[in-house]
Design an enzyme around this catalytic site. Structure first.
Site, PDB file in Angstrom:
ATOM      1  CG  ASP A 175      -1.813   1.195   1.267  1.00 46.19           C
ATOM      2  OD1 ASP A 175      -1.427   2.267   0.760  1.00 46.19           O
ATOM      3  OD2 ASP A 175      -2.929   1.063   1.775  1.00 46.19           O
ATOM      4  CG  HIS A 176       1.177   4.470  -3.014  1.00 39.66           C
ATOM      5  ND1 HIS A 176      -0.113   4.195  -3.368  1.00 39.66           N
ATOM      6  CD2 HIS A 176       1.278   5.813  -3.009  1.00 39.66           C
ATOM      7  CE1 HIS A 176      -0.763   5.327  -3.576  1.00 39.66           C
ATOM      8  NE2 HIS A 176       0.061   6.329  -3.368  1.00 39.66           N
ATOM      9  CG  HIS A 238      -4.407   4.572  -0.372  1.00 35.46           C
ATOM     10  ND1 HIS A 238      -3.468   3.580  -0.415  1.00 35.46           N
ATOM     11  CD2 HIS A 238      -4.648   4.904  -1.663  1.00 35.46           C
ATOM     12  CE1 HIS A 238      -3.146   3.315  -1.686  1.00 35.46           C
ATOM     13  NE2 HIS A 238      -3.864   4.106  -2.457  1.00 35.46           N
TER      14      HIS A 238
HETATM   15  C1  BG6 Z   1      -3.825   5.302  -5.868  1.00 36.08           C
HETATM   16  C2  BG6 Z   1      -5.190   5.480  -6.455  1.00 36.08           C
HETATM   17  O1  BG6 Z   1      -3.746   4.103  -5.153  1.00 36.08           O
HETATM   18  O2  BG6 Z   1      -3.536   6.395  -5.010  1.00 36.08           O
HETATM   19  C3  BG6 Z   1      -5.275   6.789  -7.208  1.00 36.08           C
HETATM   20  O3  BG6 Z   1      -5.484   4.404  -7.336  1.00 36.08           O
HETATM   21  C4  BG6 Z   1      -4.862   7.932  -6.310  1.00 36.08           C
HETATM   22  O4  BG6 Z   1      -6.574   6.998  -7.719  1.00 36.08           O
HETATM   23  C5  BG6 Z   1      -3.527   7.652  -5.649  1.00 36.08           C
HETATM   24  O5  BG6 Z   1      -4.764   9.100  -7.113  1.00 36.08           O
HETATM   25  C6  BG6 Z   1      -3.204   8.691  -4.611  1.00 36.08           C
HETATM   26  O6  BG6 Z   1      -1.894   8.506  -4.160  1.00 36.08           O
HETATM   27  P1  BG6 Z   1      -0.926   9.732  -3.934  1.00 36.08           P
HETATM   28  O7  BG6 Z   1       0.292   9.127  -3.346  1.00 36.08           O
HETATM   29  O8  BG6 Z   1      -0.717  10.373  -5.252  1.00 36.08           O
HETATM   30  O9  BG6 Z   1      -1.662  10.636  -3.000  1.00 36.08           O
END
Ligand code: BG6
Length: 500
Positions: A175-176, A238
């Site tokens: 989960d990034h 997230h």
């Molecule tokens: C991704 C979603 O996991 O996370 C995207 O699929 C979203 O829709 C993105 O824009 C948001 O991540 P970050 O790190 O750009 O806030």
């Protein structure tokens, strides 16, 4: 490290720049090589030159030619179809050669930056050719990108499928959000300081608001988004990560399972809404046309690969209750959406107001609630709001902010957000990755909402203008409880202006 989906966006935007940054920080072993796999026909040399060009766009900092050369010399490529049995035999022999050439000692990671329908088949094939077998002290790990399933049932099925080949300790569900410094800091902030934990509970905290607002629309991802929507795309992963880190009990150590056990307990304690409650506590929205940064932008239904009568939500706001001793009756309000007024992710902790008694005979009409905000992005910092006497002979209170900014204290560390996660996978630390039970518990929260939405009539979309803060119903949700959303954009702008 083998990357499935090496010709895709993630590889060029995040994985290769992150590997470069790891090399730059001296965190990559010399006994290391990358094998990219995708359908496109390319030689090693073509793959290297493509990555070299992409780095011009996606590197997070200036690229040191020698360090890049080090990495480039370790990039290899294999073209093949993920469904083709014969490809895996070629893959195995290629990996074994690379292993010998680079003394990787049989330690392999497989990064599935591929479409979700390939996750289970790839793992199965890797198992079939023996690439997932851990023996003689070497390790085999598989990193799986999101989305991990699209509901509880499919996530369970996927867990079973990959679980029949891999042991749980070999699976790294990414989960990034957990790669973000500010997210990792939540634990340090809460448990590495003495002053916050005693007041971190229902006795002192009135409510918690978590916002992940985006200015961007669905861009080129219309086809994916039509089958996902804001709820699936952002909430079970997230946003619930942010909830668990904010709400969890102190773990007994930083050992992966100690931390993840506490996170899982929170997920299990979230009350799943009944269909009636879902209707009251959950708001969905879809953006119409509007203006962002002075530019006219289209409605969701006008985006590429989106149905002209789509009922997919691009915004969701919800009220969650965590049924345990620490949090009973403290609402957690969550909202996320695309084409909103600002890009801002933050966690705002609202504290209870003190008794008003002292101020009855003064000009003061209402006491400010203390508020602690963890700014996740793009601002990275922490601020505390409290009331202070406005200088003068009449008693008046003004709300003031005390601000901590990461950049001011620690300088800027260019990062893609994947460095820590890739490194943790290489050293075998799964703390920041999702365990099977966590993923399933996340879907268990979201499933009843999906069900209630399916049963009810779809709202009259679009119901918010691009560039706004979402549908009116999201404001009403808090107003019914005598609260209002944090005005994130104003506060962030104030902080930026203040910092000059
Ligand atoms: C991704 C979603 O996991 O996370 C995207 O699929 C979203 O829709 C993105 O824009 C948001 O991540 P970050 O790190 O750009 O806030």
């Amino acid at each position: 490290m083998t990357i499935f989906g090496a010709a895709g966006d993630l590889t060029k935007r995040k994985l290769i720049p992150a590997l470069y940054n790891l090399k730059h920080s001296k965190l990559l072993s010399d006994q290391f090589a990358v094998l990219g796999i995708a359908r496109a026909q390319m030689s090693d040399e073509e793959f290297r030159s493509r990555m070299r060009d992409d780095m011009k766009e996606f590197a997070t900092d200036e690229v040191d030619a020698q360090e890049w050369k080090w990495l480039e010399d370790r990039l290899f490529y294999l073209s093949g179809d993920f469904n083709d049995n014969a490809m895996y035999a070629r893959l195995k022999s290629r990996i074994e050669t690379l292993d010998k050439d680079h003394q990787a000692q049989g330690n392999y990671s497989f990064y599935l930056a591929a479409a979700p329908q390939f996750f289970a088949p790839i793992v199965e094939q890797l198992g079939r050719v023996g690439l997932t077998n851990e023996a003689d002290g070497h390790w085999r790990r598989v990193v799986i990108e999101k989305p991990f399933g699209r509901d509880l049932e499919s996530a369970r099925k996927l867990n079973q499928e990959i679980g029949s080949i891999l042991d749980e300790h070999q699976i790294y569900r990414i989960d990034h959000y957990l790669g973000k410094e500010t997210v990792q800091n939540i634990l340090v902030f809460r448990f590495g300081n003495g002053i916050f934990e005693p007041i971190w509970n229902r006795r002192y905290i009135d409510s918690v608001q978590i916002t992940a607002a985006e200015k961007v629309g669905v861009e080129q991802r219309g086809a994916y988004y039509e089958s996902a929507g804001a709820l699936r795309d952002m909430v079970p992963n997230h946003l619930l990560q942010l909830v668990t880190l904010t709400a969890m009990e102190p773990p007994i150590s930083f050992a992966p399972d100690a931390v993840r056990d506490e996170q899982a307990k929170i997920l299990h304690a979230i009350q799943c809404p009944s269909p009636d409650e879902a209707a009251q506590r959950i708001v969905r929205g879809q953006y119409g046309p509007g203006e962002i940064d002075g530019k006219k932008v289209p409605a969701y239904r006008e985006e590429p690969n989106v149905a002209p009568n789509s009922t997919v939500e691009t915004f969701v706001a919800l009220k969650l209750l965590i049924d345990n001793w620490r949090w009973a009756d403290v609402p957690f309000y969550l909202r996320t959406g695309k084409h909103l007024a600002a890009r801002d992710t933050e966690i705002a902790i609202e504290f209870k107001r003190p008794p008003f008694v002292l101020f009855r005979k003064t000009e003061v009409e209402e006491l400010t609630r203390n508020r602690l905000v963890l700014h996740i992005q793009p601002d990275e910092g922490i601020s505390v709001r409290f009331g202070a006497k406005v200088p003068g002979s009449i008693m008046n209170i003004g709300a003031v902010d005390m601000d901590f900014d990461y950049g001011d204290y620690f300088g800027d560390t260019p990062s893609t957000g994947y460095e820590r996660l890739l490194h943790d996978c290489m050293v075998g630390d799964a703390t920041l990755f999702q365990r099977a039970d966590q993923v399933e518990a996340g879907w268990a929260v979201v499933d009843p909402i999906q069900k209630a939405w399916k049963e009810g009539a779809p709202p009259d979309f679009p119901n918010y203008a691009s560039g706004s803060w979402g549908p009116q119903e999201a404001d009403d949700l808090l107003e019914r409880d005598g609260r209002e959303w944090e005005r994130t954009s104003d506060i962030s702008t104030e902080r930026r202006l203040h910092r000059g």
